[in-house]
Design a protein around this motif. Structure first.
Motif, PDB file in Angstrom:
ATOM      1  N   THR A  80     -24.822 -21.393 -22.945  1.00 46.23           N
ATOM      2  CA  THR A  80     -26.140 -20.788 -23.438  1.00 46.23           C
ATOM      3  C   THR A  80     -26.017 -19.774 -24.159  1.00 46.23           C
ATOM      4  OG1 THR A  80     -26.710 -21.299 -20.693  1.00 46.23           O
ATOM      5  CG2 THR A  80     -28.130 -19.904 -22.247  1.00 46.23           C
ATOM      6  N   LEU A  81     -27.076 -20.287 -25.480  1.00 43.70           N
ATOM      7  CA  LEU A  81     -26.577 -19.297 -26.677  1.00 43.70           C
ATOM      8  C   LEU A  81     -28.382 -18.930 -26.961  1.00 43.70           C
ATOM      9  CD1 LEU A  81     -23.890 -20.248 -28.546  1.00 43.70           C
ATOM     10  CD2 LEU A  81     -23.572 -18.344 -26.638  1.00 43.70           C
ATOM     11  N   LEU A  82     -28.604 -18.064 -27.672  1.00 46.98           N
ATOM     12  CA  LEU A  82     -29.608 -17.731 -28.079  1.00 46.98           C
ATOM     13  C   LEU A  82     -30.114 -18.718 -29.627  1.00 46.98           C
ATOM     14  CD1 LEU A  82     -29.640 -14.062 -27.826  1.00 46.98           C
ATOM     15  CD2 LEU A  82     -31.057 -15.512 -27.151  1.00 46.98           C
ATOM     16  N   PRO A  83     -31.243 -18.781 -30.016  1.00 45.25           N
ATOM     17  CA  PRO A  83     -31.329 -19.736 -31.599  1.00 45.25           C
ATOM     18  C   PRO A  83     -30.485 -18.969 -31.859  1.00 45.25           C
ATOM     19  CG  PRO A  83     -33.295 -19.972 -30.000  1.00 45.25           C
ATOM     20  CD  PRO A  83     -32.085 -18.478 -29.230  1.00 45.25           C
ATOM     21  N   ARG A  84     -30.210 -17.706 -32.528  1.00 46.41           N
ATOM     22  CA  ARG A  84     -29.666 -17.436 -33.681  1.00 46.41           C
ATOM     23  C   ARG A  84     -28.257 -17.435 -33.824  1.00 46.41           C
ATOM     24  NH1 ARG A  84     -31.013 -11.823 -30.819  1.00 46.41           N
ATOM     25  NH2 ARG A  84     -29.592 -11.730 -30.082  1.00 46.41           N
TER      26      ARG A  84
END
Length: 175
Positions: A80-84
Motif C-alpha cells: 500500500t503506497l500513496l499515488p505519488r
C-alpha cells in the motif's frame, strides 16, 4: 513454521505443529502451562489444541500461496503506497517491482537486518518466558546494547532451557 514449546520453564518440544501437537495436548491435559513460540520471530503462537494431534496439525497447516510465481519461489503480497509513490515507481528503470526489490536489497545491506530480527526474536521470547525473573531488565539492556556476554551474565539465574532458547534465537539468521 517451526515451533519451540515450553511447559513452564522446561523445553517440551521443537518442530512443526504436527511434530509438537501431541506433546502439547498431553501437557495441557495434565494441567501444565504451555507456551509455543514461532522460531522465526520469537513470538508466542496461539494454537487451537482441540481434537486429535492430526486434526490440530491440519487446522494449523499453512495455506498454499495462490498468487505470484510459485516456481520461482515468489509469493505475491500487497503493498500500500500513496499515488505519488506509485508515480515515482512507475518512472523507474525496470518498473515498480524491480525498483522495490532493489530498494529492499539496499536496505538489507545497509542495516544489520539479520541482527535486528534476531534481537527482536530473542527479546520477544525472553519477555514471555523470563519477564518476571531476576536480571531480566539488565539482560534486555545488554541485548540491545549488543553486549552478549553481559546478557549471559544477567541470564545466569534463569532456567537452562530458557537461556539456551534465547541464545539460539539471538544467533539465528532469518531465511
Amino acid at each position: 513454521m517451526e515451533l519451540t514449546v515450553f511447559e513452564d520453564a522446561r523445553l517440551l518440544a521443537r518442530g512443526t505443529v504436527a511434530d509438537v501437537a501431541a506433546k502439547m495436548q498431553s501437557a495441557v491435559a495434565r494441567g501444565g502451562s504451555v507456551l509455543a513460540f514461532d522460531d522465526a520471530t520469537g513470538k508466542v503462537v496461539d494454537l487451537d489444541l482441540r481434537g486429535t494431534p492430526q486434526e490440530v496439525a491440519a487446522r494449523h497447516a499453512e495455506a498454499p500461496a495462490r498468487r505470484g510465481r510459485p516456481k520461482l519461489g515468489v509469493k505475491a503480497r500487497e503493498v500500500t503506497l500513496l499515488p505519488r509513490h506509485w508515480d515515482w515507481l512507475s518512472g523507474q528503470r525496470g518498473g515498480a517491482s524491480a525498483t522495490l526489490r532493489r530498494l529492499v536489497e539496499q536496505a538489507m545491506r545497509a542495516e544489520s537486518a539479520t541482527s535486528r530480527q534476531a534481537q527482536d526474536a530473542a527479546y520477544s521470547a525472553a519477555t514471555a518466558l523470563a519477564g518476571d525473573r531476576p536480571g531480566y531488565e539488565e539482560a534486555m539492556r545488554a541485548l540491545f546494547a549488543g553486549d552478549t556476554a553481559g546478557m549471559q551474565v544477567h541470564m545466569a539465574a534463569w532456567p537452562e532451557d530458557i537461556r539456551d532458547y534465547v541464545g539460539r534465537l539471538l544467533k539465528a539468521t532469518p531465511a
